[in-house]
Design an enzyme around this catalytic site. Structure first.
Site: not given
Length: 251
Positions: A6, A78, A166, A221
């Site tokens: 990748h 990788e 949420r 939150r």
């Protein structure tokens, strides 16, 4: 030399680097690279934007991972093939403990494995735990820089909405398995939610690699759901911490 699939890079491209700073955001990867000596862009492919530079005379890599565990696992795999053995994650987060303030820095010792990718590296009974020495470097960096921080456990979810309970969503529905989960994590002392550390910690611990994670708090939150803080200032603090921690580990 053979290129990894990748990233499209070879071991030679990394010039002996053994440490990588791994933000999620490709643009953050570019901004971090400007703080290195002699920065150079190595690759831009999908979510993976890879830069190489120097800290204290040592080659260092900065590689964005995108959002979530699956893409994080690709970057870590990788980069490990190319010689990286230490991964310092930097990100943003939402706190769920009332005493944590917006703009604070959170250092994750371990993560609740609410993801799926980590299970491809070890069973759920295996802990998602950071490397002691890399995490200590994060703590020492905060102390040196005079930055307020908290250290503890993070809940690491594959999803931003239902997995973090949420309800401000298209359907407004959270599956039964996650209903009440935020309150449970709060009672257990979990500091925050994010989306990558469980995969990173489990993978690195299982493979004998080192990992640590630092995140800047965008929102608490327990008070509100939508951040209204200066993202740039919070990023500067968290980047300063991860750069200083990298220097400590490279000495």
């Amino acid at each position: 030399m053979e290129k990894v699939f990748h990233l499209g890079l070879t071991r030679q491209d990394l010039n002996g680097a053994t440490l990588a700073i791994v933000p999620g955001d490709p643009d953050r990867s570019a901004r971090i690279s400007t703080l290195l000596d002699n920065p150079e862009c190595l690759a831009k492919t999908r979510e993976f934007h890879v830069y190489r530079g120097e800290l204290n005379g040592h080659s260092v890599v900065v590689c964005s991972t995108g959002i979530g565990g699956p893409s994080t696992s690709i970057a870590v795999e990788e980069l490990a093939q190319l010689g990286i053995d230490t991964f310092l994650r930097i990100g943003t987060t939402g706190a769920i403990q009332p005493h944590i303030n917006e703009g604070d820095i959170l250092i994750s010792q371990a993560s609740v494995r609410l993801d799926g990718a980590s299970q491809h590296f070890a069973p759920l009974s295996f802990p998602a735990v950071s490397d002691f020495f890399a995490t200590q470097a994060m703590v020492n960096a905060c102390d040196k820089l005079g930055i307020n921080f908290h250290i503890g456990i993070t809940a690491s979810s594959d999803t931003f909405y239902p997995g973090q309970e949420r309800y401000d969503t298209y359907s407004g529905y959270v599956p039964r398995a996650f209903q009440g989960s935020c309150e449970e994590w709060q009672k257990l002392g979990v500091m925050n939610y994010e989306m990558e550390s469980a995969t990173l910690f489990t993978m690195c611990a299982a493979l004998g690699l080192r990992a640590a994670c630092v995140a800047g708090v965008l929102v608490n939150r327990t008070k509100q759901e939508i951040p209204n803080v200066d993202h740039g200032e919070i990023e500067k603090k968290s980047v300063a911490v991860v750069i200083e921690a990298a220097k400590l580990l490279l000495n």
